[in-house]
Design an enzyme around this catalytic site. Structure first.
Site, PDB file in Angstrom:
ATOM      1  N   GLU A 105       0.873  -1.180   0.000  1.00  0.00           N
ATOM      2  CA  GLU A 105       0.000   0.000   0.000  1.00  0.00           C
ATOM      3  C   GLU A 105       0.909   1.228   0.000  1.00  0.00           C
ATOM      4  O   GLU A 105       1.432   1.628   1.034  1.00  0.00           O
ATOM      5  CB  GLU A 105      -0.929   0.008   1.211  1.00  0.00           C
ATOM      6  CG  GLU A 105      -1.966   1.121   1.127  1.00  0.00           C
ATOM      7  CD  GLU A 105      -2.895   1.169   2.323  1.00  0.00           C
ATOM      8  OE1 GLU A 105      -3.992   1.706   2.184  1.00  0.00           O
ATOM      9  OE2 GLU A 105      -2.514   0.671   3.395  1.00  0.00           O
ATOM     10  N   GLY A 225     -16.833   0.806  12.962  1.00  0.00           N
ATOM     11  CA  GLY A 225     -17.655   1.861  13.520  1.00  0.00           C
ATOM     12  C   GLY A 225     -16.997   3.221  13.492  1.00  0.00           C
ATOM     13  O   GLY A 225     -17.599   4.207  13.937  1.00  0.00           O
ATOM     14  N   ASP A 250      -7.292  -3.437   8.112  1.00  0.00           N
ATOM     15  CA  ASP A 250      -6.372  -2.302   7.939  1.00  0.00           C
ATOM     16  C   ASP A 250      -5.697  -2.017   9.287  1.00  0.00           C
ATOM     17  O   ASP A 250      -5.424  -0.872   9.628  1.00  0.00           O
ATOM     18  CB  ASP A 250      -7.110  -1.067   7.413  1.00  0.00           C
ATOM     19  CG  ASP A 250      -6.159   0.014   6.892  1.00  0.00           C
ATOM     20  OD1 ASP A 250      -4.988  -0.300   6.607  1.00  0.00           O
ATOM     21  OD2 ASP A 250      -6.584   1.188   6.805  1.00  0.00           O
ATOM     22  N   GLY A 286      -5.070   3.862   9.923  1.00  0.00           N
ATOM     23  CA  GLY A 286      -5.387   2.450  10.052  1.00  0.00           C
ATOM     24  C   GLY A 286      -6.397   2.236  11.168  1.00  0.00           C
ATOM     25  O   GLY A 286      -7.090   3.159  11.593  1.00  0.00           O
TER      26      GLY A 286
END
Length: 363
Positions: A105, A225, A250, A286
């Site tokens: 990434e 959330g 993540d 993250g």
């Protein structure tokens, strides 16, 4: 679903027959699921996949204890020499079977949507440099996240597709039209859909609409959330369908540990009440998520069908990785990777390749 079902383990595999002398473990009243598959994970247990081997192993084992029996290690943006060296370390662990491969990434992402990546280390996706990372991974590169609108982006997508590596659209400032062209060139994944990309607009639908509408694309979702409003999660499931969603963590170092200060690549992160943000700038950095928590939230708060959530955590990511002949479902001949949950969807047991990581008889 199989009510009052049973499953037989023979060595490291699920067996199609039950011998008369088999040891029996009674788990009535529990849910038995296939092991979870995480295709986007940066670390946990106080360590990251950008660190030394001992830390990498600790991160792997942390997530195994939370049900992730198949895991792809994700790196973050750094200088190319470091990423090449780290690819060598991670590829050895993948060759040993500890990891399912490597996800790069960055650094080929947009400075406009950099998130928790170091801007001075970002670069355009030059196919020669993309190829350098693929070669360093020695056949263990599984995915590369790109801002495909940048110079060299489409050529890099084509290169990845030619080498059997997933091209993922993410950390992007692309338009709808540019994203459509990336998909046509071979991109097949949306890196954490909705996050680090332009919002869905009625005149400028951007990458979200293009990624949701194309049946060739698997969309990653971070169901903690924090990263997504429940309505956004529902939108993705309704539009893409349960067969195209992959729940990811993540996760960064704090997953499975708790609040405090950590490093994400070269950047310092503060974790407060489970939310990770950069110390400088405050961007979300993250998550501290584990997939057992993602599962429980999906079925108890988001009210998604259990079958759809199992698909998003196991079958879909396994298929994306080309590993669905071995993992992702409970079928004879596949790896004995199991997750046991109680009636409240709390984790009680984890088996990986026939061995208990979390033994339900000891909990």
């Amino acid at each position: 679903m199989v009510p009052d079902g049973s499953i037989t383990i023979d060595g490291t595999r699920i067996s199609g027959a039950t011998p008369a002398d088999a040891q029996v473990i009674d788990v009535k009243g529990h849910w038995l699921l296939p092991g979870f598959v995480d295709v986007h994970n940066h670390g946990g247990g106080g360590a990251s996949f950008s660190g030394p081997v001992d830390g990498v192993l600790e991160a792997i084992h942390t997530h195994r204890r939370h049900g992730t029996t198949t895991l792809v290690a994700s790196t973050v943006t750094d200088d190319m020499d470091f990423l090449v060296r780290q690819a060598g370390l991670l590829s050895e662990l993948a060759e040993q079977g500890d990891l399912a491969g490597i996800h790069f990434e960055g650094p080929f992402i947009s400075p406009c949507r950099k998130g928790a990546h170091s801007e001075e280390l970002l670069r355009d996706p030059d196919p020669a440099e993309v190829r350098k990372l693929i070669d360093a991974a020695r056949g263990q590169a599984r995915m590369v996240t790109l801002a495909t609108e940048l110079p060299g982006g489409l050529d890099s997508v084509r290169l990845l597709a030619e080498h059997g590596v997933i091209a993922a659209v993410g950390h992007t400032d692309a338009t709808y039209e540019q994203t459509v062209r990336a998909i046509e060139a071979g991109a097949t994944v949306a890196t954490h859909l909705f996050n680090a990309m332009p919002a869905l607009g009625h005149r400028a639908p951007g990458p979200i609409a293009a990624l949701l509408e194309d049946e060739r694309v698997t969309v990653e979702l971070i169901n903690d959330g924090v990263h997504l409003h429940p309505a956004a999660l529902e939108l993705a499931f309704r539009h893409a369908g349960a067969g195209r969603v992959a729940f990811i963590t993540d996760a960064m170092d704090a997953a499975g540990i708790g609040d405090g200060r950590y490093m994400l690549g070269p950047l310092e992160v503060e974790v407060n009440e489970g939310v990770a943000r950069l110390v400088e700038g405050g961007s979300i950095a993250g998550s501290t998520l584990t997939l057992d928590r993602a599962f429980k939230r999906a079925v108890t708060i988001d009210r998604l069908p259990v079958e759809d959530v199992v698909a998003a955590l196991s079958a879909n990511p396994a298929r994306l990785l080309g590993m669905d002949d071995r993992v992702g479902s409970l079928e004879p001949g596949k790896d004995a990777d199991l997750v046991l949950l109680d009636e409240d969807f709390d984790l009680k047991g984890v088996m990986r390749r026939g061995e208990w990581v979390v033994d339900p008889r000891l909990t």
